[in-house]
Scaffold this motif. Structure first.
Motif: not given
Length: 315
Positions: A232-247
């Motif tokens: 799932n491309q959207s899930l991968a982008i969403g989780l990784a982007t969330f991790s980038l800015f919120i992690g």
């Protein structure tokens, strides 16, 4: 080996044939040039840098008189004080943002944009094969699944390196054009073994870029893993982007109360903290962070490889 090179070439063609890839390249160039223009328009010249450095040194001395400050902060302030004294003694002006080297160092902040673009590419590397229905055609090739997966991952890293090189070149060109190269011979002041030494500014810039790549590699690998496991491309982008800015934000707040926060991925991705800053958690060192990153890196890739090998991906 020839099969692997052929697969990598094919994956590169897929990436650079997409219109979105060239949009990302254009945005990266625009961000670099715009950043230089903004600094040129808003930066205020320092009238008396020696007075400012002296004032900063006085403030540091006042803070150091407080015996309650943590040792790690005290060491950092002492290091800064020593560098300030060296600047005043040897007439070495601090590097400002509206200079060639100053802008190159500041442009390292744009690596977060490179990370975001690489996440997008990594997220679609495997998942898009399923959404487009091309995975069966890909597996018809004589190459093994391991080589197919490796070629995709190598291509993602090659894309990241290409974007980093482009950022460095555009930033250097923008800095030279807008700020001139009068300061190109100025040294970088490094604190080594209790003393200040003059080192190459180019080496420092490359070091800053390299250290900022830890986050890039880890999040690209994470997105690649999610793309492979969940298709799932959207899930991968969403989780990784969330991790980038919120992690990193979540990790920071946890580090205020818990020492075990140093084992979290995002406590270790900012390797630049060991050059001019302070470790997030007391006791953290560069070798420790590299070891933690290696564990996460191996884990992400192991899950990716195992899933791609064992799952019926052609179904």
């Amino acid at each position: 080996m020839s099969n692997l090179f052929s697969l990598i070439q094919n994956e590169n063609m897929k990436i650079y044939r997409r219109f979105g890839t060239w949009v990302m390249i254009g945005l990266l160039v625009l961000a670099s040039v715009t950043g230089a223009i903004i600094i040129k328009a808003t930066h205020k010249e320092t009238n008396d840098w020696k007075a400012e450095v002296a004032a900063d040194s006085n403030n540091i001395r006042k803070i150091l008189k407080d015996n309650n400050i943590p040792k790690i902060q005290k060491d950092h302030l002492q290091k800064q004080l020593t560098i300030n004294e060296y600047r005043l003694k040897h007439d070495v002006k601090p590097m400002e943002s509206n200079t060639f080297w100053g802008y190159l160092i500041n442009s390292a902040d744009i690596i977060s944009l490179v990370t975001l673009f690489t996440i997008i590419v990594a997220a679609g590397s495997v998942a898009s094969e399923f959404s487009w229905g091309t995975i069966k055609m890909l597996l018809i090739r004589p190459a093994s699944r391991a080589k197919i997966l490796l070629s995709k991952y190598i291509t993602v890293l090659m894309f990241a390196v290409s974007m980093l090189a482009l950022l460095l070149m555009i930033s250097a060109a923008s800095g030279a054009l807008l700020f001139g190269v009068e300061t190109i011979r100025e040294p970088y002041l490094a604190y080594q073994n209790g003393a200040v030494v003059e080192t190459s500014m180019l080496a420092h810039v490359l070091q800053v870029y390299a250290l900022n790549c830890a986050d890039l590699v880890m999040l690209a690998t994470f997105a690649f893993m999610i793309s492979t496991v969940f298709r799932n491309q959207s899930l991968a982008i969403g989780l990784a982007t969330f991790s980038l800015f919120i992690g990193p934000q979540i990790t920071y707040f946890l580090s205020l109360k818990f020492d075990w926060a140093k084992y979290i991925l995002f406590a270790n991705t900012d390797l630049a903290q060991y050059i001019d800053g302070m470790p997030l958690v007391k006791g953290m060192t560069m070798p420790f962070s590299l070891a933690v990153l290696l564990v996460y890196f191996v884990a992400f890739n192991a899950v990716t490889w195992w899933t791609f090998q064992k799952r019926d991906v052609a179904a």
